[in-house]
Structures are given as structure tokens and as C-alpha cells.
Enzyme design. Structure first.
Site, short mmCIF file in Angstrom:
data_model
loop_
_atom_site.label_atom_id
_atom_site.label_comp_id
_atom_site.label_asym_id
_atom_site.label_seq_id
_atom_site.Cartn_x
_atom_site.Cartn_y
_atom_site.Cartn_z
N LYS A 35 10.83 -19.12 -13.08
CA LYS A 35 10.04 -18.64 -11.94
C LYS A 35 8.94 -19.65 -11.61
O LYS A 35 8.69 -19.98 -10.45
CB LYS A 35 9.41 -17.29 -12.29
CG LYS A 35 8.76 -16.60 -11.10
CD LYS A 35 7.92 -15.41 -11.53
CE LYS A 35 8.61 -14.10 -11.26
NZ LYS A 35 7.75 -12.94 -11.55
N THR A 122 -2.00 -2.03 -12.58
CA THR A 122 -2.27 -0.58 -12.56
C THR A 122 -2.09 -0.01 -13.96
O THR A 122 -1.01 -0.14 -14.55
CB THR A 122 -1.30 0.10 -11.58
OG1 THR A 122 -1.49 -0.48 -10.30
CG2 THR A 122 -1.54 1.60 -11.51
N GLU A 151 -5.82 -3.16 -7.38
CA GLU A 151 -5.40 -3.76 -6.11
C GLU A 151 -4.72 -2.69 -5.25
O GLU A 151 -3.98 -1.88 -5.76
CB GLU A 151 -4.42 -4.91 -6.43
CG GLU A 151 -4.06 -5.75 -5.26
CD GLU A 151 -5.27 -6.17 -4.46
OE1 GLU A 151 -6.12 -6.87 -5.00
OE2 GLU A 151 -5.38 -5.78 -3.28
N CYS A 263 5.63 1.62 -6.77
CA CYS A 263 4.30 2.18 -7.07
C CYS A 263 4.23 3.70 -7.04
O CYS A 263 3.91 4.33 -8.04
CB CYS A 263 3.28 1.59 -6.11
SG CYS A 263 3.27 -0.20 -6.18
N LYS A 324 11.31 0.24 2.14
CA LYS A 324 10.56 0.27 3.39
C LYS A 324 10.85 -1.04 4.11
O LYS A 324 11.44 -1.95 3.50
CB LYS A 324 9.06 0.45 3.13
CG LYS A 324 8.42 -0.70 2.37
CD LYS A 324 6.99 -0.37 2.06
CE LYS A 324 6.06 -1.38 2.63
NZ LYS A 324 4.66 -1.10 2.39
#
Ligand code: UGA
Length: 442
Positions: A35, A122, A151, A263, A324
């Protein structure tokens, strides 16, 4: 400031790029060396509007670099931001904190002078304090402070959200930590952004509570949508009436096939788990989780109804599979359980999604993929709209209907006007929260 960002996922990469854009000297680290080499070549491994261009600009301006060594990055920085993933634990659905624990183990030996460690991932309330204790245990002489700084960015508009925050929540407990975060976010205080300064646990909980509240709004509107269908009402009229009450507000009242993404599903479950752990039942959050599962299954029934018969061998055009629009993310997308059920029932799926194909192929290996909605719809018996990409909003509906074998549509995002669909020649129309008799079904 010299900033290390640990974790090059959504939150980490967007934060790193935007912090560089506002003038900090940022080193973004990730354990995944492939990555890191992709990022060094200026390529972002997922789709997020604007991110790749901005990343290339910041690398060129020498404000942003990538590495794999967290300890070295810590040594070179004043502030270390932890932005690694905290996925769901399989068993009890609490957050899995193993990546964050690993990050802390790598950060601790790099504390060679005063550092501020900022937790952006989170996490359940209490985690940041526990992480500080871990660092102290690992490196008793380390000079550091810790802060919680959740965030609130959304996928698909992450850069905009980072650069135009509704608020910045900063949980700190000492003047030194406070001063460092002030300097980190000076750009935003100069622009009169709202800052909420709290203790550690309040900042951590503010994130879970915000996601829980938004998820609850969606679950509520989706339950109301079912009621609308039953009593002969229209959810869009109901939602507009509700949203004009300033105390309620209009956003996040769009009925649909249920919420998804990395989330809301994870954080509502984590809220339930945190409540259980602390013996404070989170009954509403529990109901939200259950309600959302039910909404997804209800969509299958709506599709079966509009299909008007057996799905075995039925050719179905699917408009959108990502959770979405403006993302390639398929995590917990409602399309996964819904389309899997259709496939089990023998449907033939012809999918079009502007970004979803790469990740979607793993979920629907036997589906056919198209770039063009007209090509996907040609000769089919049914269109299902699952994601409200702009591409689908502007189609020539009569041409679409004409190319189909049976012009039927399950518009599960309510992107089309039911009257326009009927005029275009769709004989059967199903939308969410719009009574069947309004939408052309008996
Ligand atoms: C969400 C929050 O909106 C962000 O504030 C938060 O920072 C982020 O989670 C996170 O915790 O990192 P995101 O998951 O990117 O952001 O997407 P949303 O735009 O919130 O949409 C979540 C889901 O709710 C989608 O499946 C969407 O289709 C659905 N939704 C949203 C509805 O069904 N109806 C609505 O009215 C709004």
C-alpha cells in the site's frame, strides 16, 4: 508541525493529505508495504473524489510522504495521530482494538522527546486513557500527552468534510496536549470553526453518539416508510413536514434500503456492546440495529412483489451496489444481503455501478457487469435502484422502459418521480414509503 499519521485507510489518508494541505509536514505510515509503495507512486487504493489529485499535489510540494516504520515516524514528529481501523469484533460486535494496540507498541519506543499522541480512530470510551497507560508501561520515561480527536468525515465527501468541519472535538486533559492540538488545528480556529473541548471519554463517546443518532434517524424514517406504505401515505411528504421543524431539520431523513458502510452498522453495534460492558442497556441502539436488518429483508419482499412472479430466470438490471454514491466501498452495503437473496432465488443480475465493480465482483461472482445503464436494462424484466448515483438520476426513462422486456422498477432510493415513471411506460413501480396505490401497483 511535524505530524505522523499512523494508518493509511480512509480516515488516515484523508487526514494526512488535508493536514499537509493546511501546511503541516506529514509522514503517513502503514504496515502494509505494498500500500505504501502504491501511495508513493501517487495512487490511492480506493475511490474518494479529489483525494488522489490532492495527494499528488502535497507529495510534489514535499509536505507529504509515506513510510512503513511507525517508530521512526514517531521520532521525527511532534504529533502522532492514530488512525488505524477498529473493525467489529465478530462475537460481541464491540470494536476490535488489536490494530490500535499494535500501533501503540510501535509508537512507544519512538518517543525520544515530547510527543502528543492523538487518537482519531473510533474507539469505545475509556480506550484513549488505557492507551496512555500502555505507553507508560512500555516506556516508563516517555515524555508524552494523549488526546482524543474523533473524525466526522463522510466517504464520498471526505475532503470537503475535513476542510469544512461542523465542529472539531478535542478531548485533552493537560495544557500541553491542549496547546499542541490548538497548533495542529490553528487553520480552522482562524476560520471560526466551532471547537468542542472535552475530557477524553466525552470526545470518544461524542463520535459513537453522533453516528448512533444519525443511524437512529435513518432507522426511524425507514420504519415510518413501511407505515406510510400501509396507511396510504407518502414518506417524502412526511419527511419534508418533519424536516421543516427547525428542531428536527431536514437531513438524514431519506428512506431507503437501510444504512450500510463501515461506520453506522459497526458503531451502533459497538454502542450496544459498550452499554452491556458498563451495564447500561442501550435499548434504542439495539432497536436500531434490529430495525435496519429488517429493512434490508423487507426490500426483498418489495422486489418480489413488483416482480409479480418467480424470480427464477428473471433478468434484473441493478442500478448501484455500493453502500452510497461517490464511493467504491461495499462494506455492509444493503445490496449484499438483498442481491444475494435474489441470486439464491435464481435471478440473473445485470449490474451497473460507476465504481462498485472491482469490490462488488467478489460478492456477486455470477453477475454481469455493465458501464452503461441502458445496456444493463435492455431486455430485462425489472430494474432495481439500490444506490442513488447521479448517473441514474438523469436517464431517459421512456427509452429505458422501451428497451426492457417488462418495464417494472423497484426504485429503492426514491430517485424518480412516480408519475414520470408511469408516463415513461413502467407498468409496475415500487418505491420506499410511497403507498402502492400511488405508485401504480395494486
Ligand atoms: C458516517 C457519518 O455520516 C460520518 O459523519 C462519520 O464520520 C462516518 O460515518 C464515520 O464514522 O467515519 P459514511 O458512513 O461515510 O459517514 O456515510 P453516510 O453518508 O453517513 O451514510 C451512511 C449510510 O446511511 C449509507 O448507507 C446511506 O445510504 C444511508 N443513509 C444516509 C440513508 O439511508 N438515508 C439518509 O437520509 C442518509
Amino acid at each position: 508541525m511535524k505530524v505522523a499519521v499512523v494508518g493509511a485507510g480512509y480516515v488516515g489518508l484523508v487526514s494526512a493529505v488535508c493536514l499537509a494541505k493546511i501546511g503541516h509536514d506529514v509522514l503517513c505510515v502503514d504496515r502494509d508495504s505494498s500500500k505504501v509503495s502504491t501511495l508513493r507512486n501517487g495512487t490511492v487504493p480506493f475511490f474518494e473524489p479529489q483525494l488522489e489529485n490532492l495527494l499528488q499535489d502535497e507529495v510534489k510540494a514535499k509536505r507529504l510522504a509515506f513510510d512503513t516504520d511507525t517508530t521512526e515516524a514517531t521520532r521525527a514528529s511532534n504529533v502522532v495521530i492514530i488512525a488505524v481501523g477498529t473493525p467489529s469484533n465478530g462475537e460481541d460486535a464491540s470494536h476490535n482494538l488489536s490494530f490500535i494496540d499494535m500501533a501503540v507498541e510501535d509508537i512507544a519506543p519512538g518517543i525520544n522527546s515530547f510527543k502528543v499522541i492523538v487518537v482519531k480512530s473510533t474507539v469505545p470510551a475509556g480506550t484513549t486513557r488505557r492507551l496512555a497507560a500502555s505507553v507508560r508501561r512500555l516506556e516508563p520515561a516517555a515524555d508524552f500527552e494523549i488526546a482524543s480527536n474523533p473524525e466526522f468525515l463522510r466517504e464520498g465527501s471526505a475532503i470537503f468534510d475535513f476542510m469544512n468541519p461542523d465542529r472539531i472535538v478535542i478531548g485533552t486533559e493537560t495544557p500541553r496536549a491542549h496547546a499542541a492540538l490548538d497548533e495542529l488545528y490553528h487553520y480552522f480556529s482562524e476560520r471560526n470553526c466551532a471547537f468542542v473541548r472535552t475530557g477524553l471519554e466525552s470526545a470518544e463517546l461524542a463520535k459513537l453518539a453522533s453516528n448512533g443518532m444519525l443511524a437512529a434517524r435513518i432507522a426511524f424514517i425507514n420504519e415510518l416508510a413501511e407505515l406510510c406504505e400501509t396507511v396510504g401515505a407518502n414518506i417524502q411528504d412526511v419527511a419534508r413536514s418533519m424536516g421543516l421543524d427547525e428542531r428536527i431539520g431536514p437531513r438524514f431523513l431519506n428512506a431507503g434500503p437501510g444504512f450500510g458502510g463501515s461506520c453506522f452498522p459497526k458503531d451502533t453495534k459497538a454502542l450496544v456492546a459498550l452499554g452491556k460492558e458498563n451495564k447500561v442497556p442501550m435499548r434504542l441502539a439495539e432497536a436500531v440495529v434490529e430495525s435496519n436488518e429488517r429493512t434490508k429483508l423487507r426490500m426483498v419482499q418489495k422486489i418480489e412483489l413488483v416482480a409479480g412472479g418467480s424470480l427464477g430466470g428473471m433478468r434484473i438490471a441493478v442500478f448501484g451496489v455500493t453502500f452510497k454514491p461517490d464511493t467504491d466501498d461495499m462494506r455492509d452495503a444493503p445490496s449484499i444481503p438483498i442481491l444475494s437473496r435474489l441470486l439464491e432465488n435464481g435471478a440473473i443480475l445485470r449490474i451497473v455501478d460507476p465504481q462498485g465493480q472491482k469490490k462488488g465482483k467478489a460478492h456477486f461472482p455470477n453477475a454481469l457487469w455493465f458501464d452503461d445503464p441502458y445496456a444493463a436494462a435492455a431486455g430485462t424484466d425489472l430494474i432495481i435502484v439500490l444506490t442513488e448515483w447521479t448517473l441514474f438520476r438523469t436517464l431517459d426513462l421512456p427509452a429505458l422502459a422501451q428497451s426492457m422486456n417488462e418495464p417494472r422498477i423497484a426504485d429503492l432510493r426514491n430517485i424518480y418521480n412516480p408519475e414520470a415513471l408511469r408516463k415513461a411506460g413502467f407498468a409496475a413501480v415500487s418505491q420506499v414509503g410511497i403507498a402502492n396505490r400511488d405508485a401504480g401497483l395494486q
